[in-house]
Enzyme design. Sequence first.
Site, PDB file in Angstrom:
ATOM      1  N   LYS A  14       0.852  -1.196   0.000  1.00  0.00           N
ATOM      2  CA  LYS A  14       0.000   0.000   0.000  1.00  0.00           C
ATOM      3  C   LYS A  14       0.876   1.230   0.000  1.00  0.00           C
ATOM      4  CE  LYS A  14       0.887   1.197   4.466  1.00  0.00           C
ATOM      5  NZ  LYS A  14       1.615   2.441   4.871  1.00  0.00           N
ATOM      6  N   ASP A 140      -2.780  -1.330  10.477  1.00  0.00           N
ATOM      7  CA  ASP A 140      -2.960  -1.324   9.026  1.00  0.00           C
ATOM      8  C   ASP A 140      -3.646  -2.579   8.497  1.00  0.00           C
ATOM      9  OD1 ASP A 140      -1.750   1.124   8.867  1.00  0.00           O
ATOM     10  OD2 ASP A 140       0.133   0.399   8.015  1.00  0.00           O
TER      11      ASP A 140
END
Length: 284
Positions: A14, A140
Amino acid sequence: MTASLSLGWPAPAKLNLFLHINAQRHDGYHELQTLFQFIEHCDYLDFKVLDTPKLKLHSNMSSAVADSDNLILKAAKSLQQRTDCQLGAEIWLDKRLPMGGGLGGGSSDAATTLVALNQLWETGLSLRELGEIGLKLGADVPVFINGFSAFAEGVGEKLQNVEPAEPWYLVLTPQVHVSTAEVFQDPDLPRNTPKLSLESLMNSPWQNDCQTLVAKRYPQVAKTLAWLLEYAPSRMTGTGACVFGQFEQEQEAKDVLAKLPASIQGFVAKGANISPLMLRLAQC
């Protein structure tokens, strides 16, 4: 159940397209606003379902036990405990993402483990329920389970799906390890960026509140970012050390990659608002 092999489960990287630190809470955690987007550059995991609760991990990594390895096994164990599942798994990790670079590799590996084993063990949890398990493993992890580019608030657990543009990125990996804990503990970290609406943020210049501090503490990050800024709008992702530049065309990014000094590593990848993990899950 007989042993079965399931191959090619992606754990994508990401990018934090922006990262604003709004405040520090009394418990030490930080309130933030950030925009997550996946890129088509992944670790890959293979799974073999076992008839006993045994969990075994194989990795191509040279270190005996790395953080991502621990999170993979913790994720599998957490799913067993949550669902009282008596099955196990043999897991193979093909590690391609750099460790500790702000790309979320360890969290992504854990998320892919939860999503894949929930499918293979037929434990039947929803993505929301898997996200609850994931949040205990790392802030996350839920965004990787959610599977869509997302605007995140709170400590990163409040997610709202968004669809930013999907450009090509050149991601550079300075050969330093940045400690996330040390960054967030540093008294010089800005902690007072005003909270803004998503609409305002999407129409404002994007920044990473950790970037100035990390560049000051890690000269290699500053040097790499300065080099990339010569060619494209560029920022750091997460708490670093990776930095990324944005390009409209793949060839533009590849042309800059070809000029990269030998002391810096990098790769080109496309932005993706739908996670490759979700596309793999849809094949089941």
